[in-house]
Design an enzyme around this catalytic site. Structure first.
Site, mmCIF file in Angstrom:
data_model
loop_
_atom_site.group_PDB
_atom_site.id
_atom_site.type_symbol
_atom_site.label_atom_id
_atom_site.label_comp_id
_atom_site.label_asym_id
_atom_site.label_seq_id
_atom_site.Cartn_x
_atom_site.Cartn_y
_atom_site.Cartn_z
ATOM 1 N N ASP A 94 0.104 2.436 -3.382
ATOM 2 C CA ASP A 94 1.652 1.586 -3.179
ATOM 3 C C ASP A 94 2.452 2.250 -3.693
ATOM 4 O O ASP A 94 2.093 3.034 -4.628
ATOM 5 C CB ASP A 94 1.881 -0.001 -3.385
ATOM 6 C CG ASP A 94 1.191 0.106 -5.287
ATOM 7 O OD1 ASP A 94 1.329 0.978 -5.615
ATOM 8 O OD2 ASP A 94 0.870 -1.136 -5.777
ATOM 9 N N ASP A 268 -5.882 -5.618 0.681
ATOM 10 C CA ASP A 268 -6.180 -5.221 -0.744
ATOM 11 C C ASP A 268 -6.271 -6.771 -1.561
ATOM 12 O O ASP A 268 -5.106 -7.078 -1.527
ATOM 13 C CB ASP A 268 -5.420 -4.288 -1.310
ATOM 14 C CG ASP A 268 -4.003 -4.200 -1.999
ATOM 15 O OD1 ASP A 268 -4.093 -4.704 -2.953
ATOM 16 O OD2 ASP A 268 -3.356 -4.809 -1.057
#
Length: 379
Positions: A94, A268
Site C-alpha cells: 500500500d 485485503d
C-alpha cells in the site's frame, strides 16, 4: 509490456462476478483472491512456508511501517522485499496513506503532501506522492499503490470534493515519479466517500490516467455494510473491465462474497490475523471465541467442516488453554486456521463463479454461517 496484466476467464451468469487471472512478475494469481496482510514483512506468527501451505497466492506489506522500520534503504540493499522476507510469490504494497491519516492525530495536509508525527517516536515526518513512490520502488513489490488522501467516515461533501481532486492530482504525480513500470505495476485509487457523483468524478479522473489496475478506497472505515455495498454498486461499473479491481481493507466472509458479486477481484484485511490473536476464529457455523470457558472441555476441532492442519490435529480445549495462557503457539494455530478459512472461502467463490451459481452459494453460506439470523454476530 505492463508488469501486471489481468485476464478475464469467465463472468458468472447468475451474479456477474468475475473469474480471472492476474499475471505478475512473481507468478499468476487466481481471482477473486484474498491477500493476507504482512505489515512489517511478515504475516504475524506465520512463516512464508506456512503461507504457501495455506494457499496464499499474494500478500500485502505496508509502506509506512517498512519506511520506519527497518527502512526502505535496508530492504533495497537486501535485494528487495521478496529476498528480504524469503517470499517468492507476488507482493502488493500500500502507499502508506491510510496509516498517515489513521495513526497520526497531528497531521497537516497540503498540496505537496502530508506533515505528520511518527506514531512510534513522535518525530515530525513528511510524506509526498513522490516519497511514497521512492519507498515502494525500493521495496520492489509487484503491485504498488498511488498515494491518496484517506478521508474519514462520515465526511461532509464540502470536505470530500477537494479531497477527491487532490487525490487525482497526487495520482498524476505518482505516475511521473514511478521509476520501475517495467517490473512494478502502479494501481490508482478511487475515492469519494458515499457520494455517487464524487465517486464518478474520481473514477473518471483516475481511469483517464490508464493505470494497470484500480482500487476502491475509502470503504471499511466505519460505514455500515449496506453503504459499502451501495458504493460498490455505483463505482465498480465505472472501472475498465480489462483491469483488476481491488477493494481495500475488506476481509469479513460476508463482505468478500458480496464484493465478488459486485465485480471485485482482490481483497485485503488484517481481520483474520487480528481476531486470531484475541482467540476468535472463523468457522463454517459462524464466529467461535475459543477463549470462552465453555470450550475448556470441548475436544472437537475448531471447525468440523474444515480440513486445515489445525482442525485435523488440535482440539478447542487445547487451543483455548494455549490462548488463555498467552502461548504464542495458540495464536499461531488460530491465525493459521483463520487464513485457511478465508482462502478456502475464496476458492469456493471461484468455483461457484465457474459453475454460474454464486448467488446460490451466498445463500447457502449465509444460512450456515448465521448471517441470516436477526441477531447475527459479525466481525
Amino acid at each position: 509490456m505492463a508488469a501486471v496484466t489481468y485476464e478475464l476467464i469467465k463472468t458468472c451468469k447468475q451474479s456477474g462476478a468475475r473469474l480471472g487471472k492476474l499475471h505478475t512478475p512473481h507468478g499468476t494469481i487466481e481471482t477473486p483472491i484474498f491477500m493476507p496482510v504482512g505489515t512489517l514483512a511478515t504475516v504475524k506468527t506465520m512463516s512464508p512456508e506456512e503461507l504457501k501451505q495455506l494457499g496464499a497466492q499474494i500478500i500485502l506489506s505496508n509502506t509506512y511501517h517498512l519506511w520506519l522500520r527497518p527502512g526502505h534503504d535496508i530492504v533495497k540493499e537486501a535485494g528487495g522485499l521478496h529476498e528480504f522476507m524469503n517470499w517468492d510469490r507476488p507482493i502488493l504494497t500500500d502507499s502508506g496513506g491510510f496509516q498517515v491519516f489513521s495513526l497520526s492525530d497531528l497531521r497537516t495536509i497540503e498540496e505537496e503532501g502530508v506533515h505528520f508525527r511518527n506514531h512510534l517516536s513522535g518525530e515530525k515526518l513528511f510524506l509526498s506522492p513522490e516519497g511514497a513512490m521512492e519507498i515502494q520502488n525500493a521495496l520492489g513489490s509487484d503491485i504498488m499503490m498511488a498515494f491518496d488522501e484517506c478521508p474519514p467516515y462520515p465526511a461532509e461533501r464540502d470536505y470530500m470534493r477537494p479531497s477527491v481532486e487532490r487525490t487525482s492530482r497526487w495520482a498524476e504525480r505518482c505516475l511521473k515519479a514511478h521509476k520501475r513500470p517495467e517490473d512494478q505495476a502502479l494501481f490508482g485509487i478511487i475515492q469519494g466517500g458515499e457520494y455517487e457523483d464524487l465517486r464518478r468524478q474520481s473514477a473518471q479522473d483516475i481511469t483517464s490516467l490508464d493505470f494497470p489496475g484500480y482500487a476502491i478506497g475509502g470503504v471499511s472505515v466505519g460505514e455500515p455494510k449496506d453503504v459499502m455495498n451501495r458504493v460498490l454498486e455505483f463505482t465498480t461499473p465505472l472501472l475498465p473491465a480489462n483491469k483488476p479491481r481491488y477493494l481495500m481493507g475488506v476481509g469479513s466472509p460476508d463482505s468478500l462474497i458480496d464484493g465478488a458479486i459486485r465485480g471485485i477481484d482482490m481483497f485485503d484485511c488484517v481481520l483474520p490475523t487480528r481476531i486470531a490473536r484475541n482467540g476468535t476464529c472463523m468457522t463454517s457455523n459462524g464466529r467461535l471465541v475459543v477463549r470462552n470457558a465453555k470450550y475448556a472441555r470441548d475436544f472437537r476441532s475448531l471447525d468440523e467442516n474444515c480440513d486445515c492442519h489445525v482442525c485435523q490435529t488440535y482440539t478447542r480445549a487445547y487451543i483455548r488453554h494455549l490462548v488463555k495462557c498467552d502461548e504464542t503457539f495458540g495464536f499461531r494455530l488460530t491465525t493459521y486456521h483463520n487464513l485457511y478459512f478465508l482462502l478456502k472461502l475464496m476458492k469456493d467463490v471461484r468455483q461457484a463463479i465457474l459453475d454460474d451459481r454464486l448467488l446460490d452459494f451466498r445463500e447457502e453460506f449465509f444460512e450456515q454461517y448465521g448471517f441470516n439470523q436477526p441477531n447475527a454476530k459479525n466481525f
